[in-house]
Motif scaffolding. Structure first.
Motif, PDB file in Angstrom:
ATOM      1  N   VAL A 108     -18.050 -31.191  17.345  1.00 31.21           N
ATOM      2  CA  VAL A 108     -17.942 -32.338  16.450  1.00 31.21           C
ATOM      3  C   VAL A 108     -18.974 -32.126  15.340  1.00 31.21           C
ATOM      4  CG1 VAL A 108     -18.313 -34.812  16.190  1.00 31.21           C
ATOM      5  CG2 VAL A 108     -17.125 -33.947  18.210  1.00 31.21           C
ATOM      6  N   THR A 109     -18.537 -32.238  14.090  1.00 27.85           N
ATOM      7  CA  THR A 109     -19.441 -32.081  12.949  1.00 27.85           C
ATOM      8  C   THR A 109     -19.580 -33.417  12.239  1.00 27.85           C
ATOM      9  OG1 THR A 109     -18.852 -29.744  12.655  1.00 27.85           O
ATOM     10  CG2 THR A 109     -19.844 -30.880  10.782  1.00 27.85           C
ATOM     11  N   LEU A 110     -20.818 -33.880  12.095  1.00 24.41           N
ATOM     12  CA  LEU A 110     -21.072 -35.224  11.583  1.00 24.41           C
ATOM     13  C   LEU A 110     -22.013 -35.190  10.385  1.00 24.41           C
ATOM     14  CD1 LEU A 110     -21.756 -36.976  15.002  1.00 24.41           C
ATOM     15  CD2 LEU A 110     -19.594 -36.932  13.752  1.00 24.41           C
ATOM     16  N   LEU A 111     -21.749 -36.055   9.426  1.00 20.74           N
ATOM     17  CA  LEU A 111     -22.667 -36.270   8.321  1.00 20.74           C
ATOM     18  C   LEU A 111     -23.644 -37.359   8.745  1.00 20.74           C
ATOM     19  CD1 LEU A 111     -23.400 -35.603   5.366  1.00 20.74           C
ATOM     20  CD2 LEU A 111     -21.913 -37.504   4.680  1.00 20.74           C
ATOM     21  N   GLU A 112     -24.921 -37.017   8.817  1.00 24.10           N
ATOM     22  CA  GLU A 112     -25.914 -37.967   9.298  1.00 24.10           C
ATOM     23  C   GLU A 112     -27.293 -37.635   8.742  1.00 24.10           C
ATOM     24  OE1 GLU A 112     -27.505 -37.015  13.461  1.00 24.10           O
ATOM     25  OE2 GLU A 112     -25.377 -36.465  13.638  1.00 24.10           O
ATOM     26  N   ALA A 113     -28.243 -38.507   9.017  1.00 23.59           N
ATOM     27  CA  ALA A 113     -29.639 -38.290   8.645  1.00 23.59           C
ATOM     28  C   ALA A 113     -30.417 -38.038   9.932  1.00 23.59           C
ATOM     29  CB  ALA A 113     -30.192 -39.500   7.897  1.00 23.59           C
ATOM     30  N   PRO A 114     -30.496 -36.785  10.394  1.00 26.34           N
ATOM     31  CA  PRO A 114     -31.010 -36.508  11.740  1.00 26.34           C
ATOM     32  C   PRO A 114     -32.473 -36.838  11.966  1.00 26.34           C
ATOM     33  CG  PRO A 114     -30.675 -34.474  10.507  1.00 26.34           C
ATOM     34  CD  PRO A 114     -30.072 -35.570   9.698  1.00 26.34           C
ATOM     35  N   TYR A 115     -33.245 -37.039  10.891  1.00 32.27           N
ATOM     36  CA  TYR A 115     -34.664 -37.347  11.056  1.00 32.27           C
ATOM     37  C   TYR A 115     -34.988 -38.794  10.719  1.00 32.27           C
ATOM     38  CZ  TYR A 115     -35.287 -32.332  11.490  1.00 32.27           C
ATOM     39  OH  TYR A 115     -35.210 -31.034  11.917  1.00 32.27           O
ATOM     40  N   LEU A 116     -33.977 -39.588  10.448  1.00 29.82           N
ATOM     41  CA  LEU A 116     -34.194 -40.983  10.067  1.00 29.82           C
ATOM     42  C   LEU A 116     -34.179 -41.865  11.309  1.00 29.82           C
ATOM     43  CD1 LEU A 116     -34.537 -42.916   7.645  1.00 29.82           C
ATOM     44  CD2 LEU A 116     -32.041 -43.182   7.644  1.00 29.82           C
ATOM     45  N   LEU A 117     -35.284 -42.554  11.568  1.00 32.39           N
ATOM     46  CA  LEU A 117     -35.356 -43.424  12.742  1.00 32.39           C
ATOM     47  C   LEU A 117     -34.573 -44.709  12.518  1.00 32.39           C
ATOM     48  CD1 LEU A 117     -39.090 -43.008  13.796  1.00 32.39           C
ATOM     49  CD2 LEU A 117     -37.071 -41.802  14.653  1.00 32.39           C
ATOM     50  N   ALA A 118     -34.778 -45.353  11.382  1.00 31.39           N
ATOM     51  CA  ALA A 118     -34.079 -46.605  11.096  1.00 31.39           C
ATOM     52  C   ALA A 118     -34.095 -46.838   9.596  1.00 31.39           C
ATOM     53  CB  ALA A 118     -34.739 -47.784  11.815  1.00 31.39           C
ATOM     54  N   SER A 119     -33.063 -47.549   9.124  1.00 33.39           N
ATOM     55  CA  SER A 119     -32.977 -47.894   7.709  1.00 33.39           C
ATOM     56  C   SER A 119     -32.041 -49.075   7.556  1.00 33.39           C
ATOM     57  CB  SER A 119     -32.460 -46.702   6.888  1.00 33.39           C
ATOM     58  OG  SER A 119     -32.324 -47.049   5.522  1.00 33.39           O
ATOM     59  N   SER A 120     -32.375 -49.986   6.662  1.00 32.58           N
ATOM     60  CA  SER A 120     -31.540 -51.157   6.392  1.00 32.58           C
ATOM     61  C   SER A 120     -31.248 -51.956   7.665  1.00 32.58           C
ATOM     62  CB  SER A 120     -30.224 -50.729   5.722  1.00 32.58           C
ATOM     63  OG  SER A 120     -30.478 -50.024   4.523  1.00 32.58           O
ATOM     64  N   GLY A 121     -32.240 -51.992   8.574  1.00 30.15           N
ATOM     65  CA  GLY A 121     -32.089 -52.791   9.783  1.00 30.15           C
ATOM     66  C   GLY A 121     -31.206 -52.180  10.844  1.00 30.15           C
ATOM     67  N   THR A 122     -30.866 -50.893  10.730  1.00 34.85           N
ATOM     68  CA  THR A 122     -30.020 -50.268  11.740  1.00 34.85           C
ATOM     69  C   THR A 122     -30.561 -48.886  12.091  1.00 34.85           C
ATOM     70  OG1 THR A 122     -27.774 -49.471  12.250  1.00 34.85           O
ATOM     71  CG2 THR A 122     -28.500 -49.313   9.960  1.00 34.85           C
ATOM     72  N   THR A 123     -30.268 -48.437  13.307  1.00 36.09           N
ATOM     73  CA  THR A 123     -30.653 -47.091  13.748  1.00 36.09           C
ATOM     74  C   THR A 123     -29.428 -46.185  13.815  1.00 36.09           C
ATOM     75  OG1 THR A 123     -30.374 -47.762  16.068  1.00 36.09           O
ATOM     76  CG2 THR A 123     -32.585 -47.975  15.112  1.00 36.09           C
ATOM     77  N   GLY A 124     -28.345 -46.583  13.169  1.00 36.73           N
ATOM     78  CA  GLY A 124     -27.065 -45.906  13.349  1.00 36.73           C
ATOM     79  C   GLY A 124     -26.780 -44.737  12.441  1.00 36.73           C
ATOM     80  N   PHE A 125     -27.775 -44.266  11.677  1.00 36.42           N
ATOM     81  CA  PHE A 125     -27.506 -43.187  10.736  1.00 36.42           C
ATOM     82  C   PHE A 125     -27.768 -41.800  11.316  1.00 36.42           C
ATOM     83  CE2 PHE A 125     -28.467 -46.791   7.819  1.00 36.42           C
ATOM     84  CZ  PHE A 125     -27.211 -46.872   7.237  1.00 36.42           C
ATOM     85  N   ARG A 126     -28.091 -41.732  12.599  1.00 38.65           N
ATOM     86  CA  ARG A 126     -28.283 -40.444  13.260  1.00 38.65           C
ATOM     87  C   ARG A 126     -27.695 -40.520  14.666  1.00 38.65           C
ATOM     88  NH1 ARG A 126     -34.483 -39.532  15.034  1.00 38.65           N
ATOM     89  NH2 ARG A 126     -33.454 -38.206  16.556  1.00 38.65           N
ATOM     90  N   THR A 127     -27.435 -39.360  15.251  1.00 40.49           N
ATOM     91  CA  THR A 127     -26.926 -39.293  16.618  1.00 40.49           C
ATOM     92  C   THR A 127     -28.111 -39.202  17.569  1.00 40.49           C
ATOM     93  OG1 THR A 127     -24.906 -38.169  15.888  1.00 40.49           O
ATOM     94  CG2 THR A 127     -25.468 -38.004  18.223  1.00 40.49           C
ATOM     95  N   TRP A 128     -28.211 -40.162  18.492  1.00 39.69           N
ATOM     96  CA  TRP A 128     -29.350 -40.226  19.412  1.00 39.69           C
ATOM     97  C   TRP A 128     -29.040 -39.478  20.705  1.00 39.69           C
ATOM     98  CZ3 TRP A 128     -33.998 -42.201  17.920  1.00 39.69           C
ATOM     99  CH2 TRP A 128     -34.004 -42.912  16.722  1.00 39.69           C
TER     100      TRP A 128
END
Length: 330
Positions: free
Chosen positions: A109-129
């Protein structure tokens, strides 16, 4: 993304080969050839480690050489200003996750994400945990596949969409609904779905769903279409004790809609008290919760998804019992 010091490098007698060094450059660092490139700061760190290993691999300075392309690239990285760490952390890049399969053609699976971003705009959903990766590894196992193969799946807090896309792309589900409470995250899932599932519009849906809001008549209510969700997935959805009441309300509502369904929750144990609060909330609401025996393999035994081992990750299966209580009770 795997930290550079944790990457497994070729043996010294392989690293010193000119053809191998050329292939490393073309496959990992050549912008004109590689389809998706990691962030520049990450490439710089990986290249420094590679060149150090190549220098140590040299036995005969007269015969063994280090690729000029790699050496020149390192010099370029050292001269050109790198983006500040805080800027680099917010950059989105394509990350490919390969399932734990010894075959070279492991499902990906290839995903566009911010792998080093912990949280932004009140969400933690911009990276795969890591909890999502571990649950994906379980679902890919022989025991785990039975939970989703041929089933209708709903994912809560889908984030990058890793789990739901993996299920739709490789695990033979009948239908998947990926949900998240952030509109920005939902839009990112749509991008990742188009990339991984260009022809799967009928089996993969994406919708915004906020925990604690009524489900009847909403995106998760498909009773009017004579359908029911068999399995609900959630990874790293128990990280904040303040979110547990709303999460429990949604889980309880899902059981009221689909009493025969099961819920699989994967939780990274960062704070034992938070996990205990979630388990207590399940029991208080007369939900049966069972811990599955599926530990994270040691780093040297992992062959896919490559999950950090510093913090334990637990997977729970939750089923419905009668006489549910107030979901906002911890």
């Amino acid at each position: 993304m795997i930290e550079p010091d944790q990457l497994t490098l070729p043996a010294s007698n392989v690293l010193r080969l000119p053809d191998v060094q050329d292939q490393i450059y073309e496959q990992m660092f050549d912008d004109g050839r590689a389809e998706w490139m990691p962030p520049v700061r990450y490439r710089f760190r990986v290249l420094k480690r590679l060149l150090n290993a190549m220098e140590q691999a040299i036995e005969d300075p007269e015969e063994d050489e280090i690729s000029d392309k790699l050496s020149n690239l390192l010099a370029q990285y050292m001269v050109d200003p790198l983006p500040p760490a805080i800027v680099a952390a917010q950059q989105k890049v394509y990350v490919t996750y390969s399932a734990p399969n010894p075959d070279i053609w492991a499902p990906q699976v290839t995903l566009l994400e911010a792998p080093y971003l912990l949280a932004s705009s009140g969400t933690t959903g911009f990276r795969t945990w890591e909890a999502a990766l571990h649950l994906g590894a379980f679902l890919f196992s022989d025991n785990g596949k039975r939970y989703v193969a041929g089933k209708r799946v709903l994912e809560l807090g889908a984030g990058t969409g890793f789990l739901s896309i993996f299920c739709a792309k490789h695990l033979g589900v009948q239908h998947v609904l990926a949900t998240d409470g952030s509109l920005d995250v939902v839009n990112d899932i749509k991008v990742n779905a188009r990339h991984n599932l260009p022809d799967s519009h009928e089996i993969y849906e994406i919708a915004m769903l906020r925990w604690g809001h009524a489900l009847i008549g909403g995106v998760a209510d498909c009773r009017n279409r004579d359908r029911a969700y068999d399995i609900v997935l959630g990874a790293d959805v128990t990280y904040d004790v303040k979110s547990i009441p709303a999460l429990m309300a949604t889980i309880r509502d899902l059981f009221e809609l689909y009493p025969e369904s099961k819920v699989l929750i994967s939780a990274t144990v960062r704070n034992q008290n938070t996990l205990s609060a979630f388990i207590t909330a399940c029991k208080t609401n007369n939900l049966y919760i069972e811990r599955l025996d599926f530990p994270v393999p040691s780093a040297e035994d992992q062959i896919g998804f490559f999950i950090p081992t510093l913090t334990s990750i637990e997977i729970f299966v939750i089923t419905h019992t009668k006489d549910s209580k107030d979901a906002f009770t911890l």
